[in-house]
Design a protein around this motif. Structure first.
Motif, PDB file in Angstrom:
ATOM      1  N   VAL A 123       5.221   3.531 -24.731  1.00  0.00           N
ATOM      2  CA  VAL A 123       6.478   3.570 -23.511  1.00  0.00           C
ATOM      3  C   VAL A 123       6.210   4.500 -22.653  1.00  0.00           C
ATOM      4  CG1 VAL A 123       8.992   3.676 -23.096  1.00  0.00           C
ATOM      5  CG2 VAL A 123       7.945   2.750 -25.515  1.00  0.00           C
ATOM      6  N   VAL A 124       6.445   4.098 -21.471  1.00  0.00           N
ATOM      7  CA  VAL A 124       5.919   4.881 -20.166  1.00  0.00           C
ATOM      8  C   VAL A 124       7.338   4.900 -19.500  1.00  0.00           C
ATOM      9  CG1 VAL A 124       4.584   5.502 -18.106  1.00  0.00           C
ATOM     10  CG2 VAL A 124       3.444   4.367 -20.350  1.00  0.00           C
ATOM     11  N   HIS A 125       7.940   6.127 -19.319  1.00  0.00           N
ATOM     12  CA  HIS A 125       8.948   6.411 -18.393  1.00  0.00           C
ATOM     13  C   HIS A 125       8.722   6.848 -16.834  1.00  0.00           C
ATOM     14  CE1 HIS A 125      12.764   8.700 -16.960  1.00  0.00           C
ATOM     15  NE2 HIS A 125      13.150   7.463 -16.937  1.00  0.00           N
ATOM     16  N   GLY A 171      12.825  13.118 -14.051  1.00  0.00           N
ATOM     17  CA  GLY A 171      12.525  14.695 -14.010  1.00  0.00           C
ATOM     18  C   GLY A 171      13.671  15.620 -14.166  1.00  0.00           C
ATOM     19  N   LYS A 172      13.562  16.745 -13.669  1.00  0.00           N
ATOM     20  CA  LYS A 172      14.602  17.817 -13.666  1.00  0.00           C
ATOM     21  C   LYS A 172      15.464  18.031 -12.722  1.00  0.00           C
ATOM     22  CE  LYS A 172      11.769  19.996 -17.353  1.00  0.00           C
ATOM     23  NZ  LYS A 172      11.408  21.176 -17.948  1.00  0.00           N
ATOM     24  N   GLU A 173      15.006  17.350 -11.455  1.00  0.00           N
ATOM     25  CA  GLU A 173      15.755  17.686 -10.380  1.00  0.00           C
ATOM     26  C   GLU A 173      15.824  16.319  -9.673  1.00  0.00           C
ATOM     27  OE1 GLU A 173      13.833  20.601  -7.969  1.00  0.00           O
ATOM     28  OE2 GLU A 173      14.098  22.152  -9.429  1.00  0.00           O
ATOM     29  N   PHE A 174      16.999  16.185  -8.823  1.00  0.00           N
ATOM     30  CA  PHE A 174      17.030  14.944  -7.835  1.00  0.00           C
ATOM     31  C   PHE A 174      16.163  15.313  -6.671  1.00  0.00           C
ATOM     32  CE2 PHE A 174      21.184  15.004  -9.886  1.00  0.00           C
ATOM     33  CZ  PHE A 174      21.351  13.710 -10.095  1.00  0.00           C
ATOM     34  N   PRO A 175      15.434  14.184  -6.152  1.00  0.00           N
ATOM     35  CA  PRO A 175      14.871  14.215  -5.030  1.00  0.00           C
ATOM     36  C   PRO A 175      15.722  14.443  -3.811  1.00  0.00           C
ATOM     37  CG  PRO A 175      14.446  12.034  -6.043  1.00  0.00           C
ATOM     38  CD  PRO A 175      15.652  12.618  -6.762  1.00  0.00           C
ATOM     39  N   ALA A 176      15.176  15.176  -2.708  1.00  0.00           N
ATOM     40  CA  ALA A 176      16.060  15.513  -1.661  1.00  0.00           C
ATOM     41  C   ALA A 176      16.977  14.374  -1.237  1.00  0.00           C
ATOM     42  CB  ALA A 176      15.141  15.931  -0.538  1.00  0.00           C
ATOM     43  N   ASP A 177      16.394  13.305  -1.020  1.00  0.00           N
ATOM     44  CA  ASP A 177      17.114  11.967  -0.736  1.00  0.00           C
ATOM     45  C   ASP A 177      16.342  10.753  -1.502  1.00  0.00           C
ATOM     46  OD1 ASP A 177      18.457  10.212   2.053  1.00  0.00           O
ATOM     47  OD2 ASP A 177      18.449   9.677  -0.349  1.00  0.00           O
ATOM     48  N   THR A 203       1.046  -1.005   0.019  1.00  0.00           N
ATOM     49  CA  THR A 203      -0.032  -0.028  -0.149  1.00  0.00           C
ATOM     50  C   THR A 203       0.864   1.317   0.088  1.00  0.00           C
ATOM     51  OG1 THR A 203      -0.105  -0.046   2.345  1.00  0.00           O
ATOM     52  CG2 THR A 203      -2.029  -1.268   1.201  1.00  0.00           C
ATOM     53  N   THR A 204       2.060   1.161   0.422  1.00  0.00           N
ATOM     54  CA  THR A 204       2.946   2.245   0.401  1.00  0.00           C
ATOM     55  C   THR A 204       3.464   2.580  -1.029  1.00  0.00           C
ATOM     56  OG1 THR A 204       4.862   0.610   0.897  1.00  0.00           O
ATOM     57  CG2 THR A 204       3.836   1.912   2.579  1.00  0.00           C
ATOM     58  N   LEU A 205       3.406   1.882  -2.086  1.00  0.00           N
ATOM     59  CA  LEU A 205       3.904   1.932  -3.468  1.00  0.00           C
ATOM     60  C   LEU A 205       3.353   3.250  -3.931  1.00  0.00           C
ATOM     61  CD1 LEU A 205       5.593   0.605  -5.681  1.00  0.00           C
ATOM     62  CD2 LEU A 205       3.165   0.088  -6.714  1.00  0.00           C
ATOM     63  N   ARG A 206       4.429   4.181  -4.657  1.00  0.00           N
ATOM     64  CA  ARG A 206       4.082   5.237  -5.228  1.00  0.00           C
ATOM     65  C   ARG A 206       4.553   5.283  -6.641  1.00  0.00           C
ATOM     66  NH1 ARG A 206       1.501   5.316  -1.510  1.00  0.00           N
ATOM     67  NH2 ARG A 206       1.257   6.444   0.272  1.00  0.00           N
ATOM     68  N   TRP A 207       3.618   5.777  -7.428  1.00  0.00           N
ATOM     69  CA  TRP A 207       4.214   5.610  -9.003  1.00  0.00           C
ATOM     70  C   TRP A 207       3.791   7.060  -9.646  1.00  0.00           C
ATOM     71  CZ3 TRP A 207       0.849   6.239 -13.329  1.00  0.00           C
ATOM     72  CH2 TRP A 207       1.457   6.232 -14.540  1.00  0.00           C
ATOM     73  N   MET A 208       4.836   7.606 -10.318  1.00  0.00           N
ATOM     74  CA  MET A 208       4.651   8.963 -10.860  1.00  0.00           C
ATOM     75  C   MET A 208       5.305   8.504 -12.292  1.00  0.00           C
ATOM     76  SD  MET A 208       6.918  12.369  -9.984  1.00  0.00           S
ATOM     77  CE  MET A 208       6.411  12.204  -8.509  1.00  0.00           C
ATOM     78  N   HIS A 209       4.363   8.961 -13.459  1.00  0.00           N
ATOM     79  CA  HIS A 209       4.675   8.903 -14.810  1.00  0.00           C
ATOM     80  C   HIS A 209       5.514  10.065 -15.198  1.00  0.00           C
ATOM     81  CE1 HIS A 209       2.019  11.426 -16.697  1.00  0.00           C
ATOM     82  NE2 HIS A 209       1.269  11.338 -15.939  1.00  0.00           N
ATOM     83  N   GLY A 210       6.386   9.929 -16.257  1.00  0.00           N
ATOM     84  CA  GLY A 210       7.050  11.012 -17.149  1.00  0.00           C
ATOM     85  C   GLY A 210       6.807  11.043 -18.296  1.00  0.00           C
ATOM     86  N   TRP A 253      12.765   2.916  -8.145  1.00  0.00           N
ATOM     87  CA  TRP A 253      13.079   2.250  -9.438  1.00  0.00           C
ATOM     88  C   TRP A 253      12.725   3.383 -10.500  1.00  0.00           C
ATOM     89  CZ3 TRP A 253      10.190  -3.020  -9.408  1.00  0.00           C
ATOM     90  CH2 TRP A 253      10.834  -4.045  -8.571  1.00  0.00           C
ATOM     91  N   ILE A 254      13.656   3.549 -11.415  1.00  0.00           N
ATOM     92  CA  ILE A 254      13.135   4.318 -12.684  1.00  0.00           C
ATOM     93  C   ILE A 254      13.013   3.122 -13.727  1.00  0.00           C
ATOM     94  CG2 ILE A 254      14.158   5.692 -14.406  1.00  0.00           C
ATOM     95  CD1 ILE A 254      13.676   6.924 -11.414  1.00  0.00           C
ATOM     96  N   VAL A 255      11.742   3.236 -14.353  1.00  0.00           N
ATOM     97  CA  VAL A 255      11.382   2.150 -14.991  1.00  0.00           C
ATOM     98  C   VAL A 255      10.800   2.848 -16.555  1.00  0.00           C
ATOM     99  CG1 VAL A 255       9.399   0.205 -15.436  1.00  0.00           C
ATOM    100  CG2 VAL A 255      10.549   0.802 -13.323  1.00  0.00           C
ATOM    101  N   ALA A 256      11.076   1.897 -17.610  1.00  0.00           N
ATOM    102  CA  ALA A 256      10.789   2.174 -19.096  1.00  0.00           C
ATOM    103  C   ALA A 256       9.703   1.081 -19.201  1.00  0.00           C
ATOM    104  CB  ALA A 256      11.591   2.236 -19.975  1.00  0.00           C
ATOM    105  N   ASP A 257       8.440   1.043 -18.897  1.00  0.00           N
ATOM    106  CA  ASP A 257       7.351  -0.014 -19.445  1.00  0.00           C
ATOM    107  C   ASP A 257       6.988   0.138 -21.036  1.00  0.00           C
ATOM    108  OD1 ASP A 257       6.485  -1.538 -16.924  1.00  0.00           O
ATOM    109  OD2 ASP A 257       6.036   0.465 -16.232  1.00  0.00           O
ATOM    110  N   ILE A 258       7.013  -1.071 -21.510  1.00  0.00           N
ATOM    111  CA  ILE A 258       6.615  -0.923 -22.985  1.00  0.00           C
ATOM    112  C   ILE A 258       5.487  -1.885 -23.301  1.00  0.00           C
ATOM    113  CG2 ILE A 258       7.591  -1.528 -25.226  1.00  0.00           C
ATOM    114  CD1 ILE A 258      10.477  -1.206 -23.818  1.00  0.00           C
ATOM    115  N   VAL A 259       4.478  -1.511 -23.745  1.00  0.00           N
ATOM    116  CA  VAL A 259       3.502  -2.228 -24.043  1.00  0.00           C
ATOM    117  C   VAL A 259       3.050  -2.200 -25.536  1.00  0.00           C
ATOM    118  CG1 VAL A 259       2.432  -2.095 -21.703  1.00  0.00           C
ATOM    119  CG2 VAL A 259       1.755  -0.587 -23.545  1.00  0.00           C
TER     120      VAL A 259
END
Length: 111
Positions: free
Chosen positions: A49-51, A100-106, A32-39, A63-69
């Protein structure tokens, strides 16, 4: 969700069991803690293709993922993915973030 999958759906990643049931089992067991953000999302003919970035999955790094369907008759017919642990600013030899354009804080703990 079943209406979006071809009856003969094929998932090619080695971490997902075969067929529609494999994908359903993966989704049912996501934390339930999983978070997904598409680019970026790209489409050409029957392929999309979804980055994206997945975090909160219980592993040390997001994870940084490229899903291809592949679509067939308007539904998902086949899936592949490329997964890589997200590099922090200190780990990035290019100095650029992987997502994205910036690194997350950590990157290891951000959500």
């Amino acid at each position: 969700m079943i209406r979006f999958l071809c009856p003969f759906f094929q998932s090619n990643p080695t971490h997902i069991e075969p067929g529609r049931e494999g994908l359903f089992n993966l989704i049912k067991n996501l934390p339930t803690t999983l978070r997904w953000m598409h680019g970026i999302i790209l489409a050409e003919e029957d392929f999309v293709v979804v980055h994206s970035r997945y975090s909160g999955h219980g592993l040390p790094a997001p994870w940084i993922v490229a899903d291809i369907v592949r679509l067939e008759n308007g539904v998902l017919a086949e899936h592949w993915d490329v997964i890589e642990d997200e590099a922090t600013r200190e780990q990035s030899k290019s100095g650029n973030p992987m997502f994205g354009k910036e690194f997350p804080a950590d990157a290891r703990f951000a959500d």
